[in-house]
Design an enzyme around this catalytic site. Structure first.
Site, PDB file in Angstrom:
ATOM      1  N   ASP A   1      -0.057   4.994   0.690  1.00 20.54           N
ATOM      2  CA  ASP A   1      -0.377   6.220   1.657  1.00 20.54           C
ATOM      3  C   ASP A   1      -0.374   5.502   2.875  1.00 20.54           C
ATOM      4  O   ASP A   1      -1.028   4.681   3.397  1.00 20.54           O
ATOM      5  CB  ASP A   1      -1.585   6.909   1.268  1.00 20.54           C
ATOM      6  CG  ASP A   1      -1.780   8.183   2.158  1.00 20.54           C
ATOM      7  OD1 ASP A   1      -0.601   9.042   2.221  1.00 20.54           O
ATOM      8  OD2 ASP A   1      -2.785   8.362   2.620  1.00 20.54           O
TER       9      ASP A   1
ATOM     10  N   ASP B   1       0.934  -1.059   0.016  1.00 16.95           N
ATOM     11  CA  ASP B   1      -0.103   0.021   0.067  1.00 16.95           C
ATOM     12  C   ASP B   1       0.873   1.110  -0.051  1.00 16.95           C
ATOM     13  O   ASP B   1       1.910   1.298   0.354  1.00 16.95           O
ATOM     14  CB  ASP B   1      -0.887  -0.202   1.156  1.00 16.95           C
ATOM     15  CG  ASP B   1      -1.587   1.228   1.272  1.00 16.95           C
ATOM     16  OD1 ASP B   1      -2.593   1.349   0.373  1.00 16.95           O
ATOM     17  OD2 ASP B   1      -2.107   1.818   2.412  1.00 16.95           O
TER      18      ASP B   1
HETATM   19 MG    MG Z   1      -2.839   3.163   3.432  1.00 18.50          MG
END
Ligand code: MG
Length: 263
Positions: free
Chosen positions: A16, A14
């Site tokens: 962010d 992932d």
């Molecule tokens: Mg995230």
């Protein structure tokens, strides 16, 4: 290096809350990617955010001084194409209530856009949404046409605050039609499965890394991958106490993957 990496051929990250927080990197990304390469571990990126195109992500990586390639980035639009191709192996014409970027991605998976006799209705975040478009999609869904949606995220963060995300339109269409959509993005496993397909590896050979238990870690678990939670984003150690099944690894920072824990 963490022993779990010995059996790992690829990591699916992932972004962010794992690699950066808005414009602030969370570790030395250049060093991180070099470490993956040194250990012969491929790395992909998976996001539910379909607002940015793959090229905009590549640009974002550039601002942090690192270069990544198009094939390394997986979005919920790609997960949707993958899921549709699983359900409709011959492709076909679908009705799209979503962005041009979604339309372009679906075309790569052999699905064209139509307003007549679609084999499926596909929804996503649509900045040009109108009552007419909602009504049209809703009528197809009520007629029994299979209904898909990119991702369920209700909002997305901006400097002004949280703005309506794909999930807002998902709720609109589900309310209007009375039918629940088949979701493609996390916490469903499809974005990870699309990544495994790209790499030609088995689920048990991949490690999914994320900062949210209910999307990244659950999705990675459902795909059959190993999972690592990083504590630089949304989830805390406190949240872990009530979460089952536990991720295989918990890291204060993604770079700690390469700490020597072998003793
Ligand atoms: Mg995230």
């Amino acid at each position: 290096m963490n022993t779990i990496l010995n059996e790992t051929k690829a990591v699916i990250l992932d972004m962010d809350g794992v690699l950066w927080k808005s414009n602030q990197p969370l570790c030395d990304l250049k060093l991180l990617f070099q470490s993956f390469t040194e250990h012969h571990i491929q790395y992909l990126f998976a996001t539910n955010n379909a607002l940015r195109t793959v090229n905009q992500y590549i640009e974002k990586f550039h601002t942090f001084g690192v270069t990544v390639e198009e094939w390394q980035i997986l979005t919920s639009s790609i997960a949707t194409g993958y899921l549709l191709a699983k359900d409709f192996p011959n492709g076909g014409a679908v009705h799209i209530m979503g962005s041009k970027a979604l339309e372009a991605t679906l075309l790569e998976y052999n699905f064209t856009s139509t307003d007549e006799n679609p084999i499926a209705v596909v929804g996503g975040l649509d900045m040009d949404v109108s009552y007419e478009r909602i009504a049209k999609a809703s009528l197809f869904i009520q007629a029994g046409i299979p209904f898909y949606f990119t991702n369920p995220d209700a909002t997305y963060p901006t400097p002004q605050g949280f703005l309506p995300g794909a999930g807002t339109f998902l709720a609109t269409l589900e309310t209007a039609s009375g039918v629940r959509a088949k979701i493609a993005g996390k916490p469903q496993p499809f974005v990870f499965e699309a990544g495994l397909q790209r790499l030609g590896i088995k689920a048990c050979e991949a490690l999914v890394v994320g900062d949210r238990l209910e999307t990244d870690i659950l999705g990675g678990f459902r795909a059959g991958c190993k999972t690592a939670l990083v504590l630089t984003g949304v989830a805390s150690r406190e949240d872990l106490k009530t979460w089952k099944p536990s991720p295989d690894l918990v890291l204060d920072n993604i770079i700690n993957l390469f700490d020597d824990t072998d003793g």
